[in-house]
Design an enzyme around this catalytic site. Structure first.
Site, PDB file in Angstrom:
ATOM      1  N   GLY A   1       0.820  -1.204   0.000  1.00 47.00           N
ATOM      2  CA  GLY A   1       0.000   0.000   0.000  1.00 47.00           C
ATOM      3  C   GLY A   1       0.857   1.259   0.000  1.00 47.00           C
ATOM      4  O   GLY A   1       2.091   1.194  -0.059  1.00 47.00           O
TER       5      GLY A   1
ATOM      6  N   ILE B   1      -2.126  -8.865  -0.431  1.00 44.85           N
ATOM      7  CA  ILE B   1      -2.904  -9.684  -1.366  1.00 44.85           C
ATOM      8  C   ILE B   1      -2.570  -9.306  -2.809  1.00 44.85           C
ATOM      9  O   ILE B   1      -3.051  -9.919  -3.745  1.00 44.85           O
ATOM     10  CB  ILE B   1      -4.436  -9.572  -1.141  1.00 44.85           C
ATOM     11  CG1 ILE B   1      -4.874  -8.106  -1.079  1.00 44.85           C
ATOM     12  CG2 ILE B   1      -4.871 -10.331   0.098  1.00 44.85           C
ATOM     13  CD1 ILE B   1      -6.366  -7.920  -1.138  1.00 44.85           C
TER      14      ILE B   1
ATOM     15  N   TYR C   1     -15.196   2.940   7.692  1.00 47.88           N
ATOM     16  CA  TYR C   1     -13.741   2.926   7.928  1.00 47.88           C
ATOM     17  C   TYR C   1     -13.433   3.567   9.286  1.00 47.88           C
ATOM     18  O   TYR C   1     -12.692   3.003  10.099  1.00 47.88           O
ATOM     19  CB  TYR C   1     -13.053   3.704   6.790  1.00 47.88           C
ATOM     20  CG  TYR C   1     -11.586   4.001   6.984  1.00 47.88           C
ATOM     21  CD1 TYR C   1     -10.642   2.984   6.990  1.00 47.88           C
ATOM     22  CD2 TYR C   1     -11.146   5.323   7.133  1.00 47.88           C
ATOM     23  CE1 TYR C   1      -9.293   3.276   7.147  1.00 47.88           C
ATOM     24  CE2 TYR C   1      -9.800   5.616   7.272  1.00 47.88           C
ATOM     25  CZ  TYR C   1      -8.873   4.586   7.285  1.00 47.88           C
ATOM     26  OH  TYR C   1      -7.543   4.877   7.436  1.00 47.88           O
TER      27      TYR C   1
HETATM   28  N1  SER Z   1      -6.309   8.911   4.187  1.00 45.96           N
HETATM   29  C1  SER Z   1      -7.430   8.222   4.765  1.00 45.96           C
HETATM   30  C2  SER Z   1      -8.648   8.356   3.943  1.00 45.96           C
HETATM   31  O1  SER Z   1      -8.775   9.357   3.285  1.00 45.96           O
HETATM   32  C3  SER Z   1      -7.705   8.760   6.131  1.00 45.96           C
HETATM   33  O2  SER Z   1      -7.033   8.001   7.044  1.00 45.96           O
HETATM   34  O3  SER Z   1      -9.479   7.494   3.992  1.00 45.96           O
END
Ligand code: SER
Length: 318
Positions: free
Chosen positions: A13, A37, A141
């Site tokens: 990532g 992955i 999230y």
């Molecule tokens: N950079 C992330 C997002 O925009 C925030 O933690 O989801």
């Protein structure tokens, strides 16, 4: 070189790829195992395919390399997460629980878990957001990060484990691309500027968000992980501040170097996510506990981004 062996989960990532290289300089090539992955574009480290929902495979990788520390970076971010909330919850939460449980059973020495400014919500004070405040996020999230922070603290208190965490602002770096976040525009804008293209921003001109330069965030992560355990007073996750700016302000910062550069605005669903997050963050606890200090302001970050991306795109631009 130190004796630990590190497993990085989600190593391909935006952050993982840069952190892997940094950790290699500290622990040595053979002691940093990257996993994801997705296959890496180039194999720059020892790599294992690992789906974080596969507990057996996670255990097998930890045993194979005698792993002593895990950096668990794999997660679905804010914007992508809204497209499939239940899957996001599953990956973000079950993934973390798999890591915490294995770390407990295998008695790993340390675990790192990134949290985010996404833990904050509409009821949170927007300016200089305190460490201890209302955490009522609007995204799945953010919800998974709040729950994750609490699980980390629970494992620390209940089992005496050493788990550390930072609430990352939007991360900006030339080395890698973000994916699926609300702050992603602030990386994309630099690529467009260097390629002499104009930029269409999915946020409104004046929407200010907390951001941080990659060099700062990598250094901060290593400093936190290196600090004596007795100095770590926050076992949920530390507020971390870099630089706050709006799309308009970053456009103006770029225009100092590329005067013809232009941004237009076409806000989409990510605008509401951005509006639920703070403008700026109070990170005084991180400063006090383990000496955190931001190095890059908007000017410094813009200069370095344009310089580094200029080098990267030189063959394309020539
Ligand atoms: N950079 C992330 C997002 O925009 C925030 O933690 O989801």
């Amino acid at each position: 070189m130190r004796k630990d062996t590190i497993l990085i989960i989600g190593a391909n990532g935006q952050l993982g790829s840069v952190l892997t290289e940094k950790l290699q300089t500290i622990f040595g090539y053979d002691h940093v195992i990257s996993s994801d992955i997705r296959q890496p574009a180039e194999e720059k480290s020892i790599f294992e395919y690992l789906d974080i929902l596969d507990k057996k495979r996670l255990e097998a990788v930890v045993e194979k390399y005698q792993v002593t520390q895990i950096y668990h970076l794999a997660a679905i971010l804010s914007a992508s997460g809204e497209k499939n909330p239940l899957k996001t919850w599953d990956i973000n939460m079950q993934g973390l629980l798999n890591v915490l449980e294995l770390a407990r059973v295998k008695k790993l020495s340390k675990v790192y878990f990134p949290s985010s400014i996404a833990v904050f919500g509409l009821e949170t004070p927007r300016i200089n957001t305190p460490q201890h405040t209302v955490l009522a996020p609007t995204t799945v999230y953010g919800m998974s990060k709040v729950a994750g922070e609490n699980w980390c603290q629970y494992y620390c208190k209940r089992y005496g484990m050493d788990i550390r965490s930072l609430r990352y602002p939007g991360v900006i770096g030339y080395q890698s691309l973000p994916g699926g976040g609300t702050t992603d525009y602030a990386v994309d804008i630099f690529h467009k500027a260097i390629l002499k293209e104009s930029f269409v921003c999915f946020l409104e001109a004046e929407t200010k968000l907390p951001m941080i330069y990659m060099d700062d965030v990598i250094r901060g992560t290593i400093e936190l992980m290196d600090a004596p355990s007795s100095d770590i007073s926050i076992r949920t996750s530390y507020n971390l501040s870099g630089v706050s700016f709006s799309p308009k302000e970053i456009t103006e910062a770029i225009q100092k170097y590329i005067p013809s550069f232009k941004t237009s605005y076409s806000p989409d669903f990510r605008q509401a996510i951005a509006e639920s997050w703070p403008d700026s963050i109070d990170d005084s606890q991180a400063k006090k506990d383990w000496g955190w200090k931001t190095m890059y302001d908007l000017e410094g970050m813009t200069e370095d981004m344009l310089f580094q991306l200029g080098k990267k795109y030189k063959p394309v631009l020539a």
